[in-house]
Scaffold this active site. Sequence first.
Site, short mmCIF file in Angstrom:
data_model
loop_
_atom_site.label_atom_id
_atom_site.label_comp_id
_atom_site.label_asym_id
_atom_site.label_seq_id
_atom_site.Cartn_x
_atom_site.Cartn_y
_atom_site.Cartn_z
N ASN A 117 0.83 -1.20 0.00
CA ASN A 117 0.00 0.00 0.00
C ASN A 117 0.87 1.24 0.00
O ASN A 117 1.96 1.26 0.56
CB ASN A 117 -0.96 -0.01 1.20
N PHE A 121 -1.89 8.11 4.25
CA PHE A 121 -2.69 8.70 5.34
C PHE A 121 -3.95 9.39 4.80
O PHE A 121 -4.28 10.51 5.18
CB PHE A 121 -1.88 9.72 6.15
N SER A 182 5.61 5.33 8.81
CA SER A 182 5.01 4.99 7.53
C SER A 182 5.96 5.39 6.40
O SER A 182 6.54 6.48 6.42
CB SER A 182 3.67 5.71 7.34
N ASN A 184 5.00 6.07 3.42
CA ASN A 184 4.19 6.67 2.35
C ASN A 184 3.95 8.17 2.49
O ASN A 184 3.23 8.75 1.68
CB ASN A 184 2.86 5.93 2.25
N THR A 185 4.51 8.80 3.53
CA THR A 185 4.48 10.25 3.65
C THR A 185 5.92 10.74 3.55
O THR A 185 6.75 10.36 4.38
CB THR A 185 3.87 10.69 4.99
N LYS A 221 5.22 3.71 17.03
CA LYS A 221 5.24 2.64 16.03
C LYS A 221 6.52 2.76 15.21
O LYS A 221 6.82 3.83 14.66
CB LYS A 221 4.02 2.75 15.12
N ASN A 250 5.76 -1.39 11.51
CA ASN A 250 5.02 -0.85 10.37
C ASN A 250 5.33 -1.69 9.13
O ASN A 250 5.97 -2.74 9.23
CB ASN A 250 5.43 0.62 10.16
#
Length: 346
Positions: A117, A121, A182, A184-185, A221, A250
């Site tokens: 993925n 967010f 994460s 993805n940011t 996390k 994560n």
Amino acid sequence: MRGVLFEKLLRPALYRVCANDPETVHERTVRALSLLPAHLPLLRGVYAVDDPATVFGIRFPNRVGLAAGMDKDGRALHAWPALGFGFVEVGTVTRLAQPGNAKPRLFTLAANDAIINRMGFNNAGADALAARLAARGKPAVPLGISIGKSKVVPLADAVEDYRYSLRALYPYADYFAVNVSSPNTPGLRELQDRSALSELLGELQRTSAGLAATPAPLLVKVAPDLTDSALAELLEVCEAHGVAGIIATNTTLSRAGLTGPEAEIGKETGGLSGRPLTGRAREVVRFVHEHTGGKLPIIGVGGVLSGPDARALLDAGASLVQVYTGFALKGPGLVREINRTLAGWR
């Protein structure tokens, strides 16, 4: 048998109806669960397992939680306990509402029991989640809220961004998860560095202390891609700031373990979760447990696709486990299997 029915019949049917789009399957599943209050007693009778445990001062009806990402905006909160979950973590939520990254951004690798993925967010924002919780109430199990940085906010302003979400959601959370891991940011993982994390945790703890006589537990996390030395440094910062626990882990940027034709899908950018992460998640849990002398509670998450996977995380040092990919691929029967495997574990 129910798990086989989900994997062999229901899940393929969902994908056919949704034109093989995993995000549409996800969205329709959460929407359907949000509309199921009349059926909750029946579901609970099938899936719920009572095996209480107390961790970081919170009593959990069992050790299996829903990981952040499945119900970002808390739309189906009252359904998850009926499916056997002992706690629910919503989010990751950000101060600002944001659409997330461009689609497609969710990819299922069923033959590898994995998901990639790069959602970014996507959520309606902290204020919208607070309003929903105020109107509908909390679930019947402990609620964790994962908070992250809004994409448009510069790293230099990240602390205030997190503090806003913490304050807005403080009345509703049993614990907060600080998501600095994460992939993805852009730039988010830089907040795992010693100085940045120390500033962030210090301000969040001070804010929390000003909001309640007994502050809500704050967990961090971590990414599975940290080296041992970087993870040890992060843990030192967490212990120095009185963090209540660690969520390990994560998603990963690694593609190790992907096999067969789906390895081509593995070239998609984003975080990988599921079976390829099983071993690494266990390693990180064991490292955290040993490095902290077992003093820092751990929620183990990553590649939990069976009862033995979950038991291995507890044996490595976790106190609780969470599932996401396993639930998405195998359905609620997995939650029941894990709960039964862990029943009585001490």
